[in-house]
Design a protein around this motif. Sequence first.
Motif, short mmCIF file in Angstrom:
data_model
loop_
_atom_site.label_atom_id
_atom_site.label_comp_id
_atom_site.label_asym_id
_atom_site.label_seq_id
_atom_site.Cartn_x
_atom_site.Cartn_y
_atom_site.Cartn_z
N MET A 12 0.84 -1.18 0.00
CA MET A 12 0.00 0.00 0.00
C MET A 12 0.89 1.24 0.00
N CYS A 13 0.46 2.20 -0.71
CA CYS A 13 1.21 3.46 -0.81
C CYS A 13 1.56 4.01 0.57
N GLY A 14 0.61 3.98 1.47
CA GLY A 14 0.82 4.52 2.81
C GLY A 14 1.92 3.81 3.57
N ASP A 15 2.04 2.51 3.33
CA ASP A 15 3.09 1.74 4.00
C ASP A 15 4.47 2.19 3.50
N ILE A 16 4.55 2.49 2.20
CA ILE A 16 5.80 2.98 1.63
C ILE A 16 6.16 4.32 2.27
N VAL A 17 5.17 5.20 2.33
CA VAL A 17 5.39 6.53 2.91
C VAL A 17 5.91 6.41 4.34
N ASP A 18 5.32 5.49 5.10
CA ASP A 18 5.73 5.30 6.50
C ASP A 18 7.19 4.87 6.62
N LEU A 19 7.66 4.13 5.63
CA LEU A 19 9.03 3.61 5.68
C LEU A 19 10.05 4.58 5.11
N MET A 20 9.57 5.67 4.51
CA MET A 20 10.49 6.61 3.86
C MET A 20 10.74 7.84 4.73
N PRO A 21 11.99 8.36 4.71
CA PRO A 21 12.33 9.55 5.50
C PRO A 21 11.98 10.83 4.77
N LEU A 22 10.84 10.83 4.10
CA LEU A 22 10.44 11.99 3.29
C LEU A 22 8.94 12.21 3.45
N ALA A 23 8.51 13.41 3.11
CA ALA A 23 7.09 13.74 3.22
C ALA A 23 6.27 12.97 2.19
N GLN A 24 4.98 12.85 2.47
CA GLN A 24 4.09 12.08 1.59
C GLN A 24 4.11 12.61 0.17
N ALA A 25 4.08 13.92 0.00
CA ALA A 25 4.05 14.52 -1.33
C ALA A 25 5.32 14.19 -2.11
N THR A 26 6.45 14.17 -1.39
CA THR A 26 7.73 13.86 -2.04
C THR A 26 7.78 12.40 -2.47
N VAL A 27 7.32 11.52 -1.60
CA VAL A 27 7.30 10.10 -1.95
C VAL A 27 6.41 9.88 -3.17
N SER A 28 5.28 10.56 -3.20
CA SER A 28 4.36 10.45 -4.33
C SER A 28 5.04 10.86 -5.64
N GLN A 29 5.87 11.90 -5.57
CA GLN A 29 6.62 12.36 -6.76
C GLN A 29 7.61 11.28 -7.22
N HIS A 30 8.29 10.65 -6.26
CA HIS A 30 9.25 9.60 -6.62
C HIS A 30 8.52 8.38 -7.22
N LEU A 31 7.35 8.07 -6.66
CA LEU A 31 6.56 6.96 -7.21
C LEU A 31 6.15 7.27 -8.65
N LYS A 32 5.83 8.53 -8.89
CA LYS A 32 5.44 8.95 -10.24
C LYS A 32 6.57 8.73 -11.25
N GLU A 33 7.80 9.05 -10.83
CA GLU A 33 8.95 8.86 -11.70
C GLU A 33 9.18 7.37 -11.98
N LEU A 34 9.01 6.53 -10.97
CA LEU A 34 9.17 5.09 -11.16
C LEU A 34 8.07 4.54 -12.06
N LYS A 35 6.87 5.11 -11.94
CA LYS A 35 5.76 4.72 -12.81
C LYS A 35 6.03 5.14 -14.25
N ARG A 36 6.63 6.35 -14.39
CA ARG A 36 6.89 6.90 -15.72
C ARG A 36 7.70 5.94 -16.60
N VAL A 37 8.73 5.33 -16.02
CA VAL A 37 9.55 4.40 -16.80
C VAL A 37 9.01 2.98 -16.75
N GLY A 38 7.96 2.76 -15.95
CA GLY A 38 7.32 1.46 -15.93
C GLY A 38 7.88 0.47 -14.93
N PHE A 39 8.77 0.92 -14.05
CA PHE A 39 9.35 0.01 -13.06
C PHE A 39 8.30 -0.46 -12.06
#
Lengths: 105, 105
Positions: free
Chosen positions: B42-69
């Motif tokens: 779940m997205c929220g679980d990832i956010v909880d494990l990351m040392p970054l704000a929710q909005a920032t994690v969402s941006q990184h997820l977007k970049e990973l989605k962009r290339v299809g990883f």
Amino acid sequence: MAISKTEKFTKTENKISDWAKALSHPARIKILKILAQKNLCMCGDIVDLMPLAQATVSQHLKELKRVGFIKGEIEGPKICYCLDYSVLNEAKNKINEFLNSIIIQ
Amino acid sequence: MAISKTEKFTKTENKISDWAKALSHPARIKILKILAQKNLCMCGDIVDLMPLAQATVSQHLKELKRVGFIKGEIEGPKICYCLDYSVLNEAKNKINEFLNSIIIQ
DNA sequence: AAACCTTATCGTATATTTACGATAAGCGAT
DNA sequence: ATCGCTTATCGTAAATATACGATAAGGTTT
């Protein structure tokens, strides 16, 4: 970025991403290819083969030097660049190891 | 950058560098690791494990989605992320192939 | 030393990336 | 319909990256 969060991540995470950053521009991929074909290459020859200005190529060379993928030695008035196979091998193995570790369960 | 010079480079050079760009931040390396351990997450679980704000994690997820990883599927009010092994495998093979091609003469 | 060649660096403009708080958008439950 | 939860997006600030012309720095040659 706003503030660097390097210290929030592990040494491995930073190392992998740093190598990837060096590979994250097509110009640098092309430079590495050129150096692989020629084994040794004068800086000017690289510039001639690149679709970019001399100053820009120099900047890309600097980034490749920063991570150690290439070395430059002064050869009279010119500079002779070559690949550093040990660093490239380490990067190859660690990147591959990382990708394998997330792909294979 | 000033103007994108993408068209000056080959499709392969652009592809390799684009995958590398997706891997060029420690946060994204960490996210891939997290997803590999949990298989589904779940997205929220990832956010909880990351040392970054929710909005920032969402941006990184977007970049990973962009290339299809990674892929995200809506699961009620939450979003369930998972790795796309076929894309990761392709990237792994092509990056490895590239590095091998410049290391081995 | 002066002229020349080669390459790094400076200065600058613009684009992109990274980060975060705030807000919106979507779904479920009340 | 409203409230609460989850996550994407907006707005914004600051750092980096990319690109280039101009210049500097260092060596060669004359």
